[in-house]
Enzyme design. Sequence first.
Site, PDB file in Angstrom:
ATOM      1  N   LYS A   1      14.592 -14.748  -8.406  1.00 21.36           N
ATOM      2  CA  LYS A   1      14.409 -13.768  -9.500  1.00 21.36           C
ATOM      3  C   LYS A   1      13.550 -14.371 -10.598  1.00 21.36           C
ATOM      4  O   LYS A   1      12.641 -13.736 -11.110  1.00 21.36           O
ATOM      5  CB  LYS A   1      15.741 -13.372 -10.134  1.00 21.36           C
ATOM      6  CG  LYS A   1      16.619 -12.313  -9.564  1.00 21.36           C
ATOM      7  CD  LYS A   1      16.053 -10.979  -9.263  1.00 21.36           C
ATOM      8  CE  LYS A   1      15.185 -10.992  -8.051  1.00 21.36           C
ATOM      9  NZ  LYS A   1      15.594 -10.469  -6.845  1.00 21.36           N
TER      10      LYS A   1
ATOM     11  N   HIS B   1      20.090 -36.178  -3.405  1.00 22.15           N
ATOM     12  CA  HIS B   1      19.220 -36.459  -2.251  1.00 22.15           C
ATOM     13  C   HIS B   1      17.782 -36.026  -2.517  1.00 22.15           C
ATOM     14  O   HIS B   1      17.170 -35.338  -1.695  1.00 22.15           O
ATOM     15  CB  HIS B   1      19.786 -35.781  -1.001  1.00 22.15           C
ATOM     16  CG  HIS B   1      21.205 -36.168  -0.724  1.00 22.15           C
ATOM     17  ND1 HIS B   1      21.563 -37.433  -0.340  1.00 22.15           N
ATOM     18  CD2 HIS B   1      22.357 -35.473  -0.831  1.00 22.15           C
ATOM     19  CE1 HIS B   1      22.878 -37.501  -0.199  1.00 22.15           C
ATOM     20  NE2 HIS B   1      23.377 -36.315  -0.502  1.00 22.15           N
TER      21      HIS B   1
ATOM     22  N   ASN C   1      -2.087   2.513   5.683  1.00 23.55           N
ATOM     23  CA  ASN C   1      -1.136   1.420   5.420  1.00 23.55           C
ATOM     24  C   ASN C   1      -0.928   0.681   6.734  1.00 23.55           C
ATOM     25  O   ASN C   1      -0.789   1.328   7.779  1.00 23.55           O
ATOM     26  CB  ASN C   1       0.232   1.965   4.982  1.00 23.55           C
ATOM     27  CG  ASN C   1       0.233   2.480   3.572  1.00 23.55           C
ATOM     28  OD1 ASN C   1      -0.794   2.485   2.909  1.00 23.55           O
ATOM     29  ND2 ASN C   1       1.382   2.924   3.115  1.00 23.55           N
ATOM     30  N   GLY C   2      -0.827  -0.639   6.661  1.00 21.30           N
ATOM     31  CA  GLY C   2      -0.598  -1.412   7.889  1.00 21.30           C
ATOM     32  C   GLY C   2      -1.737  -2.385   8.112  1.00 21.30           C
ATOM     33  O   GLY C   2      -2.560  -2.616   7.213  1.00 21.30           O
TER      34      GLY C   2
ATOM     35  N   GLU D   1       9.883 -14.758  -9.418  1.00 21.55           N
ATOM     36  CA  GLU D   1       9.233 -13.471  -9.136  1.00 21.55           C
ATOM     37  C   GLU D   1       8.697 -12.814 -10.403  1.00 21.55           C
ATOM     38  O   GLU D   1       7.599 -12.256 -10.392  1.00 21.55           O
ATOM     39  CB  GLU D   1      10.228 -12.492  -8.486  1.00 21.55           C
ATOM     40  CG  GLU D   1      10.395 -12.667  -6.999  1.00 21.55           C
ATOM     41  CD  GLU D   1      11.341 -11.632  -6.393  1.00 21.55           C
ATOM     42  OE1 GLU D   1      11.105 -11.247  -5.251  1.00 21.55           O
ATOM     43  OE2 GLU D   1      12.313 -11.228  -7.055  1.00 21.55           O
TER      44      GLU D   1
ATOM     45  N   ARG E   1       5.551  -0.083  -5.812  1.00 26.61           N
ATOM     46  CA  ARG E   1       5.522  -0.842  -4.553  1.00 26.61           C
ATOM     47  C   ARG E   1       4.629  -2.072  -4.655  1.00 26.61           C
ATOM     48  O   ARG E   1       4.710  -2.949  -3.804  1.00 26.61           O
ATOM     49  CB  ARG E   1       4.990   0.062  -3.426  1.00 26.61           C
ATOM     50  CG  ARG E   1       5.890   1.238  -3.131  1.00 26.61           C
ATOM     51  CD  ARG E   1       5.155   2.274  -2.298  1.00 26.61           C
ATOM     52  NE  ARG E   1       4.767   1.753  -1.018  1.00 26.61           N
ATOM     53  CZ  ARG E   1       5.423   1.962   0.113  1.00 26.61           C
ATOM     54  NH1 ARG E   1       6.509   2.686   0.113  1.00 26.61           N
ATOM     55  NH2 ARG E   1       4.984   1.460   1.247  1.00 26.61           N
TER      56      ARG E   1
ATOM     57  N   TRP F   1      -2.803  -2.861  -1.544  1.00 29.20           N
ATOM     58  CA  TRP F   1      -2.329  -4.231  -1.777  1.00 29.20           C
ATOM     59  C   TRP F   1      -3.114  -5.072  -0.777  1.00 29.20           C
ATOM     60  O   TRP F   1      -2.915  -4.944   0.446  1.00 29.20           O
ATOM     61  CB  TRP F   1      -0.827  -4.296  -1.523  1.00 29.20           C
ATOM     62  CG  TRP F   1      -0.163  -5.583  -1.880  1.00 29.20           C
ATOM     63  CD1 TRP F   1       0.286  -5.960  -3.118  1.00 29.20           C
ATOM     64  CD2 TRP F   1       0.183  -6.650  -0.991  1.00 29.20           C
ATOM     65  NE1 TRP F   1       0.872  -7.188  -3.050  1.00 29.20           N
ATOM     66  CE2 TRP F   1       0.825  -7.645  -1.764  1.00 29.20           C
ATOM     67  CE3 TRP F   1       0.001  -6.882   0.372  1.00 29.20           C
ATOM     68  CZ2 TRP F   1       1.292  -8.836  -1.214  1.00 29.20           C
ATOM     69  CZ3 TRP F   1       0.471  -8.062   0.927  1.00 29.20           C
ATOM     70  CH2 TRP F   1       1.108  -9.024   0.121  1.00 29.20           C
TER      71      TRP F   1
ATOM     72  N   GLU G   1      18.907 -17.121  -4.946  1.00 27.76           N
ATOM     73  CA  GLU G   1      18.513 -15.805  -5.477  1.00 27.76           C
ATOM     74  C   GLU G   1      18.164 -15.904  -6.968  1.00 27.76           C
ATOM     75  O   GLU G   1      17.210 -15.271  -7.429  1.00 27.76           O
ATOM     76  CB  GLU G   1      19.657 -14.798  -5.239  1.00 27.76           C
ATOM     77  CG  GLU G   1      19.509 -13.449  -5.929  1.00 27.76           C
ATOM     78  CD  GLU G   1      18.319 -12.611  -5.461  1.00 27.76           C
ATOM     79  OE1 GLU G   1      17.640 -13.005  -4.493  1.00 27.76           O
ATOM     80  OE2 GLU G   1      18.056 -11.578  -6.106  1.00 27.76           O
TER      81      GLU G   1
ATOM     82  N   LYS H   1       6.987  -4.420  -3.343  1.00 31.56           N
ATOM     83  CA  LYS H   1       8.408  -4.071  -3.225  1.00 31.56           C
ATOM     84  C   LYS H   1       8.830  -4.102  -1.765  1.00 31.56           C
ATOM     85  O   LYS H   1       9.905  -4.545  -1.425  1.00 31.56           O
ATOM     86  CB  LYS H   1       8.620  -2.674  -3.823  1.00 31.56           C
ATOM     87  CG  LYS H   1      10.034  -2.118  -3.701  1.00 31.56           C
ATOM     88  CD  LYS H   1      10.934  -2.759  -4.700  1.00 31.56           C
ATOM     89  CE  LYS H   1      12.372  -2.316  -4.594  1.00 31.56           C
ATOM     90  NZ  LYS H   1      13.287  -3.363  -5.077  1.00 31.56           N
TER      91      LYS H   1
ATOM     92  N   CYS I   1       0.810  -1.219   0.000  1.00 32.94           N
ATOM     93  CA  CYS I   1       0.000   0.000   0.000  1.00 32.94           C
ATOM     94  C   CYS I   1       0.839   1.263   0.000  1.00 32.94           C
ATOM     95  O   CYS I   1       1.945   1.290   0.542  1.00 32.94           O
ATOM     96  CB  CYS I   1      -0.878   0.021   1.246  1.00 32.94           C
ATOM     97  SG  CYS I   1      -1.936  -1.415   1.389  1.00 32.94           S
TER      98      CYS I   1
HETATM   99  C1  G6P Z   1       9.653  -8.352  -0.719  1.00 33.70           C
HETATM  100  C2  G6P Z   1      10.186  -8.131  -2.117  1.00 33.70           C
HETATM  101  C3  G6P Z   1      11.534  -8.842  -2.267  1.00 33.70           C
HETATM  102  C4  G6P Z   1      12.494  -8.317  -1.192  1.00 33.70           C
HETATM  103  C5  G6P Z   1      11.908  -8.540   0.201  1.00 33.70           C
HETATM  104  C6  G6P Z   1      12.756  -7.887   1.284  1.00 33.70           C
HETATM  105  O1  G6P Z   1       9.327  -9.673  -0.543  1.00 33.70           O
HETATM  106  O2  G6P Z   1       9.270  -8.621  -3.088  1.00 33.70           O
HETATM  107  O3  G6P Z   1      12.066  -8.557  -3.551  1.00 33.70           O
HETATM  108  O4  G6P Z   1      13.715  -8.987  -1.316  1.00 33.70           O
HETATM  109  O5  G6P Z   1      10.617  -7.942   0.270  1.00 33.70           O
HETATM  110  O6  G6P Z   1      12.705  -6.494   1.147  1.00 33.70           O
HETATM  111  P1  G6P Z   1      13.712  -5.551   1.891  1.00 33.70           P
HETATM  112  O7  G6P Z   1      13.246  -4.158   1.584  1.00 33.70           O
HETATM  113  O8  G6P Z   1      13.603  -5.867   3.350  1.00 33.70           O
HETATM  114  O9  G6P Z   1      15.073  -5.847   1.365  1.00 33.70           O
END
Ligand code: G6P
Length: 616
Positions: free
Chosen positions: A493, A512, A101-102, A496, A27, A75, A489, A611, A2
């Site tokens: 990526k 395994h 927000n929250g 995502e 975001r 969101w 990672e 984000k 949000c």
């Molecule tokens: C969300 C985003 C990720 C990010 C994570 C941590 O899940 O989609 O891409 O890595 O938050 O965010 P931060 O701001 O704490 O690095």
Amino acid sequence: MCGIIACTSTQEVRPLLLNGLRHLEYRGYDSAGLAVLTTSGHLEVHKKIGRVDSLAAHLPSSPPPAHLGISHTRWATHGEPSDSNAHPHLDQSGLLALVHNGTIENHADLKSQLLAAGHHFLSETDTEVLAHLVGQHYDASSASGPDRLTDSLRLALASVKGTFALAVIHRDLPDIIVGTRRGSPLVLGLGRNQHLLASDAAALLPHTRKVIFLNDLDITTISPDNFSIASLGPHTASWHISDLDLAPDAASRGHFPHFMLKEIHEQPLAISRSLHRRLDHDNASAHLDQLGLSPASLHHIDRVRIIGCGSALYAGMTGARMIESTAFLPADTEIAGEFRSLNRPLGNHSLVITVSQSGETADSLAALREARRKGALTLALTNHPSSSLAREADATLELLAGPEIGVAATKSFVSQLSAFALLALALGRLRHLPHHSGLELIHALEQLPSQIDSILAQSHSIAAIAARFASSHGMLFLGRGLLFPIALEGALKMKEISYIHAAGFAASELKHGVIALIDPHTPSVCLCPDDSLLSKNIGTIHEIKARRGPVIAITSNPNPEIDSLADAVIRIPATLDLLQPILHTIPLQLLAYHTALALGRDIDKPRNLAKSVTVD
Ligand code: G6P
């Protein structure tokens, strides 16, 4: 997640609010809305599921002037994405509007009480409950003017459990917006003949560089020519005006089709910035004096625990391996959400490093608070020095990656890795790392920007590999040692932004169980640096090929065996083992980007993702 932008001005506010919402789009959100108070005293509310453009198209073409308004990108947490669940929400009287927000944890109890008092609700959200609660206190108050709104917020929030950043207006207060926060960020922007509130400073950039980062429990009242800040808590509010140090084009894509690609290409600069004035050639170490942690306090550390979520967690896993191998300090990683749930023991000499691009991730913040409560020394690794995380930790190592708008973390991730390399160097030199090894690491770090450039130059050939495998129903990512977290990672990526099911594994785990997933339609991305583990990694490729699994190998020096076995090879420059994670990350980002592009995905706004996850 949000976003809030609100403004009280001497000018029309609708275009400003819509533009502000567009700055918050990155975001992640599913609906948007605004409420304005027209100069003729009418409270006008518009809410629309989907993009900000849908909201803009829904607004009347020649509306009456409005100089005050609040707006929001939502969101979904409580209730599905819909027009009615979008913010702003009104109170029972229909005269008070609120964006939030929250999460309100006790919304169900509060709603039952309000229902019993005859209130009617139009949405499934916790926010509408809050609007009704504030409105109930407003109606009962004997105060007048802005005090009536601040008093009703103060009283309502006293019975609220959970987190909030919010902005509230009332039809009877034509100039006034009241905002407050607890656990979610809120920034006050000081403009010319206008004041603004936003959940993210980037949304304020077109209007002002003078901002105040509000603290938890601050409550602010703004009008076009004035603002005041008080506290909901027992203390007097303290604040200072900061200058936003962001380039005007920080939030623009430039000539790139996506923020993600722009940010991938900004990585050489991001690394240079993170190294600038931090390399100490004379002592073969890193200058970490700006951390404010004395060498003595760092010397006493006997254990490092690193905490984060998502990409930040994987940067932390790599960082732990870097610190262990360079400084010979026991270091491990914990998922922030698990750390706060598990009541982990912490020794007297533990350093807890919380990694977060945004510095506002709810789980990471809660974990930091838990670590502080247990008496650990805490360090924040963040891109936002004015974030809650930075303000609450004992010390901060700023990433200096520059604003990251793409939802998928890229340059912030490699900046986290380079920050960990610096930390490992400094901690190593405080212990047993010899001078010549320190210098060797410094020289290798200095080569990274040009080495990354040379990988970026292969973007076209990586795009061709991505196109070949984009129709795969799943992908595996395999790495060993320092590269295991990079495999995680790489998989993150890929899923995502392409929505292909992707999973990362330690290559040693292949036999395994993972091997059951190998088939001709499931490519494996194998990270094969030219190090002491090369023969083991080649063995892994053999095992995959024996089961007719396609292999994309990422390797440094030419290797005839890999060249003949793999279906595609991406060659990257050679570097020290410690820095292999940084260079291996770049082709994985490009592979994910080009795969998502080939599949026509919405790369900068991937479905369901936010984000910055500022709620539990
Ligand atoms: C969300 C985003 C990720 C990010 C994570 C941590 O899940 O989609 O891409 O890595 O938050 O965010 P931060 O701001 O704490 O690095």
